[in-house]
Design a protein around this motif. Structure first.
Motif, PDB file in Angstrom:
ATOM      1  N   GLY A 199       0.808  -1.214   0.000  1.00  0.00           N
ATOM      2  CA  GLY A 199       0.000   0.000   0.000  1.00  0.00           C
ATOM      3  C   GLY A 199       0.837   1.258   0.000  1.00  0.00           C
ATOM      4  O   GLY A 199       2.072   1.215  -0.089  1.00  0.00           O
ATOM      5  N   ASP A 209      -9.697   2.778   3.529  1.00  0.00           N
ATOM      6  CA  ASP A 209      -9.870   3.786   2.487  1.00  0.00           C
ATOM      7  C   ASP A 209      -8.549   4.142   1.815  1.00  0.00           C
ATOM      8  O   ASP A 209      -8.528   4.520   0.638  1.00  0.00           O
ATOM      9  CB  ASP A 209     -10.497   5.050   3.075  1.00  0.00           C
ATOM     10  N   SER A 210      -7.438   4.036   2.544  1.00  0.00           N
ATOM     11  CA  SER A 210      -6.130   4.314   1.954  1.00  0.00           C
ATOM     12  C   SER A 210      -5.651   3.166   1.079  1.00  0.00           C
ATOM     13  O   SER A 210      -4.926   3.385   0.101  1.00  0.00           O
ATOM     14  CB  SER A 210      -5.097   4.565   3.065  1.00  0.00           C
ATOM     15  N   ALA A 212      -7.684   0.633  -0.449  1.00  0.00           N
ATOM     16  CA  ALA A 212      -8.553   0.241  -1.552  1.00  0.00           C
ATOM     17  C   ALA A 212      -8.183   0.997  -2.826  1.00  0.00           C
ATOM     18  O   ALA A 212      -8.183   2.225  -2.860  1.00  0.00           O
ATOM     19  CB  ALA A 212     -10.009   0.495  -1.190  1.00  0.00           C
ATOM     20  N   GLY A 213      -7.835   0.256  -3.842  1.00  0.00           N
ATOM     21  CA  GLY A 213      -7.470   0.846  -5.121  1.00  0.00           C
ATOM     22  C   GLY A 213      -6.057   1.366  -5.197  1.00  0.00           C
ATOM     23  O   GLY A 213      -5.655   1.910  -6.229  1.00  0.00           O
ATOM     24  N   ASN A 214      -5.277   1.212  -4.125  1.00  0.00           N
ATOM     25  CA  ASN A 214      -3.914   1.767  -4.093  1.00  0.00           C
ATOM     26  C   ASN A 214      -2.852   0.716  -3.798  1.00  0.00           C
ATOM     27  O   ASN A 214      -1.754   1.063  -3.377  1.00  0.00           O
ATOM     28  CB  ASN A 214      -3.837   2.877  -3.032  1.00  0.00           C
ATOM     29  N   THR A 216      -0.008  -1.827  -4.764  1.00  0.00           N
ATOM     30  CA  THR A 216       0.949  -2.032  -5.850  1.00  0.00           C
ATOM     31  C   THR A 216       1.460  -3.465  -5.760  1.00  0.00           C
ATOM     32  O   THR A 216       2.308  -3.794  -4.930  1.00  0.00           O
ATOM     33  CB  THR A 216       2.125  -1.047  -5.741  1.00  0.00           C
ATOM     34  N   GLU A 222      -1.763 -10.130  -5.884  1.00  0.00           N
ATOM     35  CA  GLU A 222      -3.103  -9.787  -5.412  1.00  0.00           C
ATOM     36  C   GLU A 222      -3.905 -11.043  -5.096  1.00  0.00           C
ATOM     37  O   GLU A 222      -4.643 -11.098  -4.106  1.00  0.00           O
ATOM     38  CB  GLU A 222      -3.842  -8.959  -6.463  1.00  0.00           C
ATOM     39  N   PRO A 279     -13.384  -5.102  -1.766  1.00  0.00           N
ATOM     40  CA  PRO A 279     -12.852  -3.759  -2.025  1.00  0.00           C
ATOM     41  C   PRO A 279     -11.332  -3.721  -2.204  1.00  0.00           C
ATOM     42  O   PRO A 279     -10.820  -2.967  -3.033  1.00  0.00           O
ATOM     43  CB  PRO A 279     -13.274  -2.956  -0.788  1.00  0.00           C
ATOM     44  N   LEU A 280     -10.596  -4.530  -1.435  1.00  0.00           N
ATOM     45  CA  LEU A 280      -9.136  -4.488  -1.515  1.00  0.00           C
ATOM     46  C   LEU A 280      -8.601  -5.268  -2.705  1.00  0.00           C
ATOM     47  O   LEU A 280      -7.589  -4.884  -3.306  1.00  0.00           O
ATOM     48  CB  LEU A 280      -8.520  -5.036  -0.220  1.00  0.00           C
ATOM     49  N   PRO A 282     -10.376  -6.565  -5.808  1.00  0.00           N
ATOM     50  CA  PRO A 282     -11.536  -6.807  -6.684  1.00  0.00           C
ATOM     51  C   PRO A 282     -11.251  -7.770  -7.823  1.00  0.00           C
ATOM     52  O   PRO A 282     -12.075  -8.637  -8.136  1.00  0.00           O
ATOM     53  CB  PRO A 282     -11.880  -5.403  -7.200  1.00  0.00           C
ATOM     54  N   GLN A 495     -22.547  -0.823  -5.055  1.00  0.00           N
ATOM     55  CA  GLN A 495     -21.133  -0.497  -5.227  1.00  0.00           C
ATOM     56  C   GLN A 495     -20.294  -1.724  -5.567  1.00  0.00           C
ATOM     57  O   GLN A 495     -19.338  -1.639  -6.349  1.00  0.00           O
ATOM     58  CB  GLN A 495     -20.584   0.148  -3.950  1.00  0.00           C
TER      59      GLN A 495
END
Length: 524
Positions: A199, A209-210, A212-214, A216, A222, A279-280, A282, A495
Motif C-alpha cells: 500500500g 480507504d487508503s 482500496a485501489g492503491n 501495488t 493480489e 474492495p481491496l 476486486p 457499489q
C-alpha cells in the motif's frame, strides 16, 4: 470523517468497562446478572440513538467515523465507522446480548452451591459483555490492522465461554475452535503485513480507504493476498470444508454462547468478505469467484444433508447454519446486486431465526436433560409455547413466506439465476432439503404421544418468554416489512456488484421491494 460525538467508541467502551468492573469489584458478584442485563439494555438504547444519527440515504458511505492515531510508526489508527451493513450488524449484536444474559439467568444454580455460583455467573456475564464490546468493534473497524487484532481477540472470550461453561467435552470443543481460528488468523496475518507493504504506507497506511485501489502488486500477488484473507474468513464463516469446528463447538457450548457464536460472530467471516476482500482485491475476487461459488453450493447441500441425519439437536442447528452460510457466500460472490443485497439481509435474518432456534433448543434440553432428539416425543402437548417457538424459528430458517428468511433467500436465488442457472438450480435443492432438516426434528420432538418421564415438565416461564418473544416478533416484522434493512444494505450492494448484463437495471427495479427501488435508481 470525524463526528462530534464518538458513538462507536462509547458503544465499545461501555460493555468492556462493565466487564472489567465485574471482575475487579467483588460486591458486584452478587448482582452480576441484573448488572449485566442493565448494561446490555443501556448499550442497546445507545446503539438505537446512534442509529438515528445515521443517514440511510447515504448508507453506502462510512458514517459515525472516528480516526485517531494509535501506532503511527506502523501506520495503525483507531479508525471506526459503519456503512449500512456495519450498522445493522452492530444492532443485531447488541440486541441479542440482553437476551443471552436473560436466558442464562438460572444457569449454574443447581450444579454448584454457595459463593462459587456467584463467581461462575459473574464470569459468564462478564465474558459476554467483553464479547459484546469486541463484536461492536470488529463491525466498526476501518483499519485493517485493528480489524485483525479484534478478529483474533474475539477468540479469548469465546474460548472460555465454551471451555468453562459448556458440556462434558467442552475443553476439546473449545480447543478445536481455537486451533481452527488461530490457523486462519495466522494466514491472515501474513496478508495484513503484505497489504501494508503493497500500500501507500504512512501514518494511516492500514486504513481501508487508503488501501482500496492503491495496492501495488502483481496479478498473482493480489490473488495470494486475497486468499490469505479469504481462508481466514471461510473458516470463521464457516464454509465447507473448513467447517468441522462448528458442530462440535455448538454441541458443547451453552445455548446463549451458540446464539452469539453462530448468530453474530460467524458473520464476521462474511462481513470481512464483503468489506475487505472485495474492495481491496476486486480482480482477485472475480478470479476466485467460480471456485468459491462451487464451494458455497457444496456447503448448501452438504450442510443440509448432514443436518437431516443428526441425532443431537445442537449439532443439527449448527449444520443448518453451514447450509445457510453457503447461501450467504453464494450471494456475495455471484457479484449481482440483488443477490448481494439478499446476502447482507440474510446475515441479519439468520442471526434472528437461528438465535431463536438455539434458545428453544437450550430451554428444551434444560428440561429434558439431553440433546438427543430420539429421547423426546409429544412435547407439543406438554410445552406448547416452546413447540410454537421452535416451529416459527424453524419455518423462518427455511424461508416460509411471511417470515424473516423468505425475502433474503428469494433475493439470493433471484440474483443467482440471473448470473448462472446451474448454480441457481443447485441452490434450490438446498431449499428443498431445508424443509426436511426442520420439519423432521419437529415431528420427532414435538408431535405424537408425550414421553411419560416428561409429562411433568413445565412450559416456558415468563423470563424465557421474554427471551424468545422479541425474536419471534422480529421474525414476523422482517418477514412482512424488511424494507429498513434492505434500504440500509442496497447502496453497498450496488457499489460491489459487477457490471453484468443481468444486473439490476432501471427496468428491473420493480423486482426489488418497493422501498428499495428509489434507492437503487439513485445509485445508478
Amino acid at each position: 470523517m470525524n463526528e462530534a460525538f464518538p458513538w462507536l467508541t462509547v458503544l465499545i467502551a461501555l460493555p468492556a468497562a462493565a466487564a472489567l468492573l465485574l471482575w475487579l469489584v467483588a460486591p458486584l458478584h452478587r448482582v452480576a446478572r441484573p448488572f449485566a442485563l442493565a448494561v446490555s439494555l443501556l448499550e442497546l438504547a445507545l446503539a438505537v440513538v446512534a442509529a438515528t444519527q445515521f443517514d440511510v440515504a447515504a448508507a453506502g458511505e462510512v458514517q459515525l467515523g472516528e480516526v485517531t492515531p494509535w501506532i503511527p510508526q506502523l501506520g495503525v489508527s483507531w479508525a471506526l465507522g459503519v456503512n449500512g451493513l456495519g450498522l445493522v450488524m452492530v444492532l443485531l449484536a447488541v440486541a441479542l446480548v440482553p437476551l443471552v444474559v436473560l436466558a442464562a439467568w438460572r444457569d449454574q444454580e443447581v450444579a454448584v452451591p454457595g459463593t462459587v455460583v456467584e463467581r461462575r455467573q459473574m464470569g459468564y456475564v462478564a465474558l459476554v459483555l467483553l464479547l459484546e464490546a469486541l463484536m461492536v468493534a470488529v463491525f466498526a473497524a476501518r483499519d485493517v490492522f485493528l480489524f485483525y487484532v479484534l478478529f483474533e481477540a474475539m477468540l479469548i472470550p469465546v474460548y472460555f465461554l465454551v471451555g468453562s461453561y459448556g458440556g462434558p467435552r467442552r475443553r476439546t470443543a473449545a480447543l478445536k475452535f481455537l486451533l481452527y481460528s488461530l490457523a486462519g488468523g495466522l494466514i491472515m496475518l501474513v496478508g495484513v503485513v503484505a497489504v501494508y507493504l503493497a500500500g501507500p504506507g504512512g501514518e494511516q497506511g492500514f486504513l481501508v480507504d487508503s488501501l482500496a485501489g492503491n495496492l501495488t502488486t502483481s496479478v498473482w500477488g493480489e490473488r495470494l493476498l486475497f486468499l490469505s484473507f479469504f481462508i481466514a474468513f471461510a473458516i470463521k464463516a464457516p464454509m465447507w470444508p473448513v467447517h468441522t469446528w462448528l458442530p462440535d463447538t455448538a454441541q458443547q457450548a451453552p445455548a446463549g454462547t451458540s446464539v452469539l457464536l453462530v448468530g453474530v460472530l460467524d458473520k464476521v467471516g462474511t462481513f470481512g468478505m464483503i468489506t475487505l476482500t472485495i474492495p481491496l482485491f476486486p480482480a482477485a475476487a472475480e478470479w476466485a469467484a467460480p471456485v468459491i461459488i462451487a464451494l458455497a453450493l457444496v456447503s448448501i447441500i452438504y450442510g443440509g444433508l448432514l443436518a437431516v441425519g443428526q441425532r443431537d439437536i445442537m449439532r443439527m442447528i449448527a449444520f443448518t447454519s453451514v447450509s445457510h452460510f453457503g447461501f450467504i457466500v453464494l450471494g456475495i460472490f455471484v457479484r449481482e446486486e440483488v443477490a448481494l443485497a439478499g446476502a447482507m439481509v440474510y446475515m441479519v435474518t439468520h442471526g434472528v431465526s437461528t438465535g431463536a432456534l438455539f434458545f428453544a433448543a437450550g430451554f428444551l434440553t434444560g428440561r429434558g436433560g439431553t440433546q438427543q432428539i430420539p429421547a423426546y416425543g409429544g412435547m407439543q402437548r406438554v410445552t406448547p409455547v416452546l413447540a410454537g417457538t421452535f416451529l416459527v424459528a424453524g419455518l423462518a430458517t427455511i424461508a416460509l413466506p411471511g417470515l424473516s428468511g423468505f425475502v433474503p433467500e428469494f433475493l439470493v436465488l433471484l440474483g443467482t439465476f440471473r448470473v448462472s442457472v446451474v448454480a441457481g438450480v443447485v441452490a434450490v435443492l438446498g431449499v428443498i432439503i431445508a424443509a426436511l432438516y426442520i420439519l423432521l426434528p419437529y415431528q420427532r420432538i414435538f408431535t405424537g404421544p408425550p414421553q411419560e418421564s416428561l409429562l411433568a415438565v413445565r412450559d416456558l416461564r415468563a423470563r424465557e418468554k421474554w427471551v424468545v418473544g422479541p425474536l419471534v416478533a422480529a421474525m414476523l416484522a422482517l418477514g412482512f416489512y424488511p424494507a429498513p434493512v434492505i434500504d440500509a444494505v442496497t447502496p453497498l450492494a450496488a457499489q460491489l456488484a459487477l457490471d453484468q448484463p443481468s444486473s439490476v437495471g432501471s427496468a428491473d427495479a420493480a423486482h426489488l421491494p418497493a422501498s428499495t427501488a428509489g434507492t437503487h435508481e439513485e445509485n445508478k
